[in-house]
Motif scaffolding. Sequence first.
Motif, PDB file in Angstrom:
ATOM      1  N   ARG A   1       0.871  -1.382   0.056  1.00 58.71           N
ATOM      2  CA  ARG A   1      -0.009  -0.210  -0.029  1.00 58.71           C
ATOM      3  C   ARG A   1       0.886   1.263   0.263  1.00 58.71           C
ATOM      4  O   ARG A   1       0.831   2.242  -0.741  1.00 58.71           O
ATOM      5  N   GLU A   2       1.891   1.349   0.924  1.00 58.28           N
ATOM      6  CA  GLU A   2       2.624   2.315   0.905  1.00 58.28           C
ATOM      7  C   GLU A   2       3.402   2.786  -0.484  1.00 58.28           C
ATOM      8  O   GLU A   2       3.769   3.741  -0.807  1.00 58.28           O
ATOM      9  N   ALA A   3       3.939   1.547  -0.952  1.00 62.16           N
ATOM     10  CA  ALA A   3       4.811   1.661  -2.321  1.00 62.16           C
ATOM     11  C   ALA A   3       3.910   2.117  -3.365  1.00 62.16           C
ATOM     12  O   ALA A   3       4.309   2.816  -4.231  1.00 62.16           O
ATOM     13  N   PHE A   4       2.588   1.435  -3.416  1.00 61.55           N
ATOM     14  CA  PHE A   4       1.685   1.979  -4.469  1.00 61.55           C
ATOM     15  C   PHE A   4       1.344   3.811  -4.155  1.00 61.55           C
ATOM     16  O   PHE A   4       1.263   4.482  -5.103  1.00 61.55           O
ATOM     17  N   LEU A   5       1.274   4.266  -2.931  1.00 64.03           N
ATOM     18  CA  LEU A   5       1.197   5.669  -2.426  1.00 64.03           C
ATOM     19  C   LEU A   5       2.460   6.365  -3.124  1.00 64.03           C
ATOM     20  O   LEU A   5       2.268   7.426  -3.883  1.00 64.03           O
ATOM     21  N   VAL A   6       3.543   5.938  -3.223  1.00 73.44           N
ATOM     22  CA  VAL A   6       5.011   6.663  -3.378  1.00 73.44           C
ATOM     23  C   VAL A   6       4.761   6.577  -5.092  1.00 73.44           C
ATOM     24  O   VAL A   6       5.028   7.717  -5.592  1.00 73.44           O
ATOM     25  N   ALA A   7       4.410   5.341  -5.854  1.00 71.84           N
ATOM     26  CA  ALA A   7       4.234   5.197  -7.037  1.00 71.84           C
ATOM     27  C   ALA A   7       3.059   6.431  -7.662  1.00 71.84           C
ATOM     28  O   ALA A   7       3.234   7.027  -8.719  1.00 71.84           O
ATOM     29  N   ALA A   8       2.151   6.480  -6.892  1.00 71.13           N
ATOM     30  CA  ALA A   8       1.217   7.434  -7.190  1.00 71.13           C
ATOM     31  C   ALA A   8       1.436   9.126  -7.440  1.00 71.13           C
ATOM     32  O   ALA A   8       1.293   9.594  -8.232  1.00 71.13           O
ATOM     33  N   GLY A   9       2.470   9.249  -6.373  1.00 75.56           N
ATOM     34  CA  GLY A   9       3.095  10.395  -6.249  1.00 75.56           C
ATOM     35  C   GLY A   9       3.999  10.674  -7.452  1.00 75.56           C
ATOM     36  O   GLY A   9       3.930  11.739  -8.321  1.00 75.56           O
ATOM     37  N   VAL A  10       4.556   9.683  -8.069  1.00 73.03           N
ATOM     38  CA  VAL A  10       5.571   9.870  -9.137  1.00 73.03           C
ATOM     39  C   VAL A  10       4.599  10.181 -10.563  1.00 73.03           C
ATOM     40  O   VAL A  10       5.060  10.868 -11.143  1.00 73.03           O
ATOM     41  N   VAL A  11       3.517   9.235 -10.551  1.00 71.50           N
ATOM     42  CA  VAL A  11       2.679   9.382 -11.773  1.00 71.50           C
ATOM     43  C   VAL A  11       2.051  10.570 -11.580  1.00 71.50           C
ATOM     44  O   VAL A  11       1.988  11.130 -12.915  1.00 71.50           O
ATOM     45  N   THR A  12       1.642  11.447 -10.569  1.00 71.43           N
ATOM     46  CA  THR A  12       1.024  12.608 -10.586  1.00 71.43           C
ATOM     47  C   THR A  12       2.013  13.599 -11.118  1.00 71.43           C
ATOM     48  O   THR A  12       1.482  14.403 -11.929  1.00 71.43           O
ATOM     49  N   ALA A  13       3.216  13.464 -10.584  1.00 65.20           N
ATOM     50  CA  ALA A  13       4.181  14.506 -10.990  1.00 65.20           C
ATOM     51  C   ALA A  13       4.368  14.297 -12.663  1.00 65.20           C
ATOM     52  O   ALA A  13       4.918  15.514 -13.285  1.00 65.20           O
ATOM     53  N   SER A  14       4.416  13.220 -13.084  1.00 67.00           N
ATOM     54  CA  SER A  14       4.747  12.983 -14.631  1.00 67.00           C
ATOM     55  C   SER A  14       3.470  13.744 -15.271  1.00 67.00           C
ATOM     56  O   SER A  14       3.427  14.268 -16.445  1.00 67.00           O
ATOM     57  N   ALA A  15       2.070  13.449 -14.709  1.00 67.53           N
ATOM     58  CA  ALA A  15       1.021  13.914 -15.333  1.00 67.53           C
ATOM     59  C   ALA A  15       1.077  15.439 -15.509  1.00 67.53           C
ATOM     60  O   ALA A  15       0.539  16.134 -16.205  1.00 67.53           O
ATOM     61  N   VAL A  16       1.555  15.993 -14.367  1.00 70.14           N
ATOM     62  CA  VAL A  16       1.526  17.418 -14.259  1.00 70.14           C
ATOM     63  C   VAL A  16       2.582  17.913 -15.344  1.00 70.14           C
ATOM     64  O   VAL A  16       2.198  18.999 -16.095  1.00 70.14           O
ATOM     65  N   TRP A  17       3.889  17.361 -15.379  1.00 69.75           N
ATOM     66  CA  TRP A  17       4.707  18.001 -16.502  1.00 69.75           C
ATOM     67  C   TRP A  17       4.424  17.596 -17.847  1.00 69.75           C
ATOM     68  O   TRP A  17       4.491  18.533 -18.688  1.00 69.75           O
ATOM     69  N   MET A  18       3.845  16.356 -18.219  1.00 71.08           N
ATOM     70  CA  MET A  18       3.144  16.266 -19.398  1.00 71.08           C
ATOM     71  C   MET A  18       2.079  17.225 -19.679  1.00 71.08           C
ATOM     72  O   MET A  18       2.096  17.649 -20.979  1.00 71.08           O
ATOM     73  N   SER A  19       1.179  17.631 -18.806  1.00 73.67           N
ATOM     74  CA  SER A  19       0.243  18.620 -19.203  1.00 73.67           C
ATOM     75  C   SER A  19       0.872  19.836 -19.425  1.00 73.67           C
ATOM     76  O   SER A  19       0.252  20.666 -20.532  1.00 73.67           O
ATOM     77  N   ALA A  20       1.690  20.250 -18.647  1.00 78.68           N
ATOM     78  CA  ALA A  20       2.531  21.426 -18.853  1.00 78.68           C
ATOM     79  C   ALA A  20       3.262  21.462 -20.316  1.00 78.68           C
ATOM     80  O   ALA A  20       3.152  22.530 -20.948  1.00 78.68           O
ATOM     81  N   ALA A  21       3.708  20.343 -20.735  1.00 82.13           N
ATOM     82  CA  ALA A  21       4.294  20.250 -21.907  1.00 82.13           C
ATOM     83  C   ALA A  21       3.539  20.324 -23.190  1.00 82.13           C
ATOM     84  O   ALA A  21       3.315  21.029 -24.217  1.00 82.13           O
ATOM     85  N   LEU A  22       2.207  19.948 -23.187  1.00 78.11           N
ATOM     86  CA  LEU A  22       0.935  19.918 -23.960  1.00 78.11           C
ATOM     87  C   LEU A  22       0.281  21.097 -24.095  1.00 78.11           C
ATOM     88  O   LEU A  22       0.188  21.542 -25.178  1.00 78.11           O
TER      89      LEU A  22
ATOM     90  N   ILE B   1       4.436   0.814 -15.179  1.00 84.61           N
ATOM     91  CA  ILE B   1       5.839   0.470 -14.771  1.00 84.61           C
ATOM     92  C   ILE B   1       5.814   0.900 -13.183  1.00 84.61           C
ATOM     93  O   ILE B   1       6.313   0.100 -12.486  1.00 84.61           O
ATOM     94  N   HIS B   2       5.313   2.058 -12.899  1.00 83.21           N
ATOM     95  CA  HIS B   2       5.449   2.296 -11.148  1.00 83.21           C
ATOM     96  C   HIS B   2       4.823   1.453 -10.381  1.00 83.21           C
ATOM     97  O   HIS B   2       5.381   1.022  -9.271  1.00 83.21           O
ATOM     98  N   ALA B   3       3.504   1.126 -10.832  1.00 81.47           N
ATOM     99  CA  ALA B   3       2.748   0.324 -10.150  1.00 81.47           C
ATOM    100  C   ALA B   3       3.004  -0.959  -9.911  1.00 81.47           C
ATOM    101  O   ALA B   3       3.124  -2.018  -9.004  1.00 81.47           O
ATOM    102  N   GLY B   4       3.660  -1.380 -11.168  1.00 79.78           N
ATOM    103  CA  GLY B   4       4.147  -2.880 -11.325  1.00 79.78           C
ATOM    104  C   GLY B   4       5.277  -2.909 -10.429  1.00 79.78           C
ATOM    105  O   GLY B   4       5.568  -4.142  -9.874  1.00 79.78           O
ATOM    106  N   LEU B   5       6.351  -2.086 -10.405  1.00 80.51           N
ATOM    107  CA  LEU B   5       7.517  -2.211  -9.532  1.00 80.51           C
ATOM    108  C   LEU B   5       7.067  -2.309  -8.092  1.00 80.51           C
ATOM    109  O   LEU B   5       7.565  -3.160  -7.404  1.00 80.51           O
TER     110      LEU B   5
END
Length: 207
Positions: free
Chosen positions: A38-59, A163-167
Motif C-alpha cells: 500500500r505504501e509503495a503504491f502511494l509513492v508510485a501514485a506521487g511519481v505518476v501524478t508529477a509525470s502527469a503534471v509535467w506532461m500536461s505542462a508540455a502539452l 511501470i511504477h505500480a508494477g514495480l
Amino acid sequence: MGELQSLLTLWLIYMGVALSPGVNFALIGQTATLYTRREAFLVAAGVVTASAVWMSAALLGLIALAERAGSIFAVIRIVAGMYLIMLGVQKIRHRNAASESDISPKQPMASWRHYSVGFATSMGNPKAILFFGTLFATAFPPDATTTLRLSGAAVVLVSSITIHAGLAAVLSIEAVRRGYLRARRVVDPIFGIIFIGFGAKLLATDP
C-alpha cells in the motif's frame, strides 16, 4: 499509419527513460521492501501524478513558464533534495542496524507523506522538465493534431502507471521483501549513495 508510428516512437522514448534505474525506482523499491504494498503504491501514485503534471505542462506549452516560476519550483526542488540527502545518510548510518530476523514491515508513515515523497521528488527533478518539454517535439511532427497529442498523453500516462505500480507490486512480494531485508547491509549503502547524489544534484541545480 503515420500517427501510429508517432505514438510508437513516443512510447519507445518514454519507456527507454522510464525503465532506466533512478531515484524513482529506488524510492518505490525501498518503500515496497521496508513498508507494505500500500505504501509503495502511494509513492508510485506521487511519481505518476508529477509525470502527469509535467506532461500536461508540455502539452499546454507551459514548460517555459514553469522554468520561470523559480520561487515555487525552487522550494519543491530544495525540499526534495534535502529529504533525499537525509534519507541517504540514514541508510548508510543504519546499514548494520537490522538483523536477518528483523523482517517485519516498518510502522507506516501517514499516507500523505508517502505520496508527497514520490510527488515532490519527481516534481523537483530538473530532468523531468527537459524530458517532457522535448518528448512530444521529438516524437511528433510540428503539425500534430490535438487528437494525436492527447493519444500520446494517454500512452505515456498508462505506461507510467504500469511501470511504477508494477514495480511496487513486484518488490512488495513477501519473498522479495525478505530477501532484500536480509541483504540490507550491502544494499542500503548503495541506495544511500544514490539518494545523496540525486539530492545533491537537486540542491546544486540553478533555479
